[in-house]
Motif scaffolding. Structure first.
Motif, PDB file in Angstrom:
ATOM      1  N   ALA A  65       1.217  -1.362   0.113  1.00 20.32           N
ATOM      2  CA  ALA A  65       0.337   0.318   0.155  1.00 20.32           C
ATOM      3  C   ALA A  65       0.792   1.270  -0.149  1.00 20.32           C
ATOM      4  N   LEU A  66       2.044   1.138   0.850  1.00 18.63           N
ATOM      5  CA  LEU A  66       2.975   2.498   0.710  1.00 18.63           C
ATOM      6  C   LEU A  66       3.453   2.720  -0.664  1.00 18.63           C
ATOM      7  N   ALA A  67       3.748   1.527  -0.823  1.00 16.00           N
ATOM      8  CA  ALA A  67       4.750   1.766  -2.584  1.00 16.00           C
ATOM      9  C   ALA A  67       3.565   2.454  -3.426  1.00 16.00           C
ATOM     10  N   GLY A 105       4.164  -1.603 -11.962  1.00 18.87           N
ATOM     11  CA  GLY A 105       5.255  -2.599 -11.929  1.00 18.87           C
ATOM     12  C   GLY A 105       6.145  -2.492 -10.641  1.00 18.87           C
ATOM     13  N   ILE A 106       6.267  -1.263 -10.009  1.00 16.10           N
ATOM     14  CA  ILE A 106       6.910  -1.017  -8.589  1.00 16.10           C
ATOM     15  C   ILE A 106       5.546  -1.743  -7.504  1.00 16.10           C
ATOM     16  N   VAL A 107       4.154  -1.478  -7.424  1.00 15.01           N
ATOM     17  CA  VAL A 107       3.011  -2.177  -6.595  1.00 15.01           C
ATOM     18  C   VAL A 107       3.781  -3.765  -7.175  1.00 15.01           C
ATOM     19  N   TYR A 108       2.812  -3.854  -7.829  1.00 18.67           N
ATOM     20  CA  TYR A 108       3.125  -5.603  -8.513  1.00 18.67           C
ATOM     21  C   TYR A 108       4.594  -6.542  -7.960  1.00 18.67           C
ATOM     22  N   GLY A 109       6.269  -5.999  -8.561  1.00 19.89           N
ATOM     23  CA  GLY A 109       7.381  -6.358  -8.408  1.00 19.89           C
ATOM     24  C   GLY A 109       7.031  -6.041  -7.018  1.00 19.89           C
TER      25      GLY A 109
END
Length: 418
Positions: free
Chosen positions: A166-168, A182-186
């Protein structure tokens, strides 16, 4: 130690050739796994893995720090505001990440409070750098997910990854908009996959330890079975040989034919003992109740004790008869050795559900002494089959051994006792 021909090195050191170096190396490799530590605190580090396959180690997670090379490049090329702050943040992040990774592979260190605080500080540093700089610095969130998956397990990992993801998502969306997916998924994938792989590796290590413990237990059980069988076999056989030898010595001066008959019996008992010992060593011996009763009659008669044998009820299954045969052997041996009795009664009662054996002598009794290893072993063997064995002074005078056994459970118990 054998030594081959030697040769002198440049500095005068003599290097000796050892023709058996391959054999010595093989012995060292074979002995090496047994010297490695075992126990619940070893974690899943490959340096502590006794098996042929190595689990993940701390160094496995270090190459992922290359995700931060973009941020390093920004600092070096002056593309980051306040580069000294960025450099200090990079140093702090890398130090905390490496510390957490190495502590994560030792259970005691992983569960320590200091490790959890390091993870919290790593999360705060990651959020601060991502908020301040964005762009390549957002890739520290997947690294934070890796560290979290290495340290936490189970539901605790799930709750932590929901918060970190959630923070990402929030911080990445602030800088990148919809491109932050992409950042959230990674971040989510790195934490959950790392936790799953390490939990699986720890489970495999625990299963391997359990297998080794079961193997050691099986060896101990086999040693116990072997010691019981040898005690029962040799104790009874040697007692019969001694009794018959004494009988032959007493009657030889007045009746040589009877003495020779005793000697032939001794030879027969010895040959039978050799056969039984070979069968016991291979683990296939089954004591026969009928055979043991016949031997008991002969041994008691030779010892000057009158045998009285009674049998009632239906024939017993082979496994129940085998267990009771061991009891007959041990109890009769003790009566010959210790009782000084004139009469020994053996009563076998069979039933549809339970079988019982009662052996009573009218001697001085051995109830005042602790039970020997033979009776103790028989008690354990019958208990494993759901039966009981009791021994103690008989009413009035003498000693009594009573064994009861459920007929249906005898097969399983007999195999377990052996």
């Amino acid at each position: 130690m054998e030594r081959g021909s030697g040769m002198r090195g440049k500095r005068g050191i003599v290097w000796e050739r050892r023709p058996d170096w391959q054999a010595r190396m093989a012995e060292w490799r074979a002995a090496e796994p047994s010297a490695k530590p075992h126990g619940p605190d070893r974690g899943c580090d490959g340096d502590h893995d006794p098996g042929p396959t190595r689990g993940p180690r701390a160094f496995t997670l270090l190459p992922w720090l290359l995700l931060g090379m973009g941020a390093v490049s920004n600092v070096i090329h002056g593309e980051t505001p306040n580069p000294w702050v960025g450099a200090l943040g990079l140093l702090t992040f890398n130090s905390l990440y490496i510390t957490l990774v190495f502590r994560a592979f030792h259970k005691r260190a992983r569960e320590a409070a200091g490790t959890r605080w390091c993870l919290v500080v790593l999360g705060l540093v990651t959020c601060a750098l991502a908020l301040a700089y964005g762009d390549n610095w957002l890739l520290f969130f997947p690294l934070l997910g890796l560290a979290t998956g290495a340290v936490l397990r189970g539901r605790e990992l799930g709750r932590a990854m929901v918060g970190i993801t959630a923070l990402a998502a929030a911080i990445s969306a602030l800088h990148e908009g919809w491109d932050a997916i992409g950042i959230v998924y990674g971040t989510l994938l790195s934490g959950m996959v790392t936790g799953a792989i390490l939990a699986l590796a720890e489970t495999v290590a625990e299963l391997r330890e359990t297998r080794q413990e079961l193997a050691r237990t099986a060896v101990d059980q086999e040693r116990l079975r072997f010691s019981r069988d040898l005690h029962d076999l040799l104790g009874h056989t040697l007692s019969v040989i001694v009794v018959k030898s004494e009988a032959a010595r007493r009657i030889a001066p007045r009746d040589m034919a009877a003495a020779l008959e005793q000697v032939r019996d001794i030879e027969s008992v010895g040959r039978q003992a050799l056969t039984e010992i070979r069968e016991a060593v291979t683990g296939y011996r089954e004591a026969s109740l009928a055979a043991e009763l016949d031997r008991a009659r002969g041994a008691l008669t030779a010892a000057g004790i009158e045998p009285v044998v009674r049998q009632s009820g239906p024939p017993l299954p082979p496994q129940a008869a085998a267990l009771l045969g061991w009891v007959v052997r041990e109890a009769v041996t003790n009566a010959i050795r210790h009782s000084g009795a004139a009469t020994c009664e053996i009563e076998v009662r069979g039933g549809a559900e339970r079988a019982s054996l009662v052996i009573t002598d009218d001697g001085g009794g051995v109830g005042s002494t602790p039970p020997g290893s033979g009776l103790t072993g028989l008690t354990e063997r019958l208990a494993a089959a759901g039966g009981t064995l009791t021994s103690g002074p008989a009413s009035g005078r003498g000693f009594r051994v009573t064994a009861e056994l459920p007929v249906e459970a005898a097969e399983e118990g007999n195999e377990g006792g052996r």
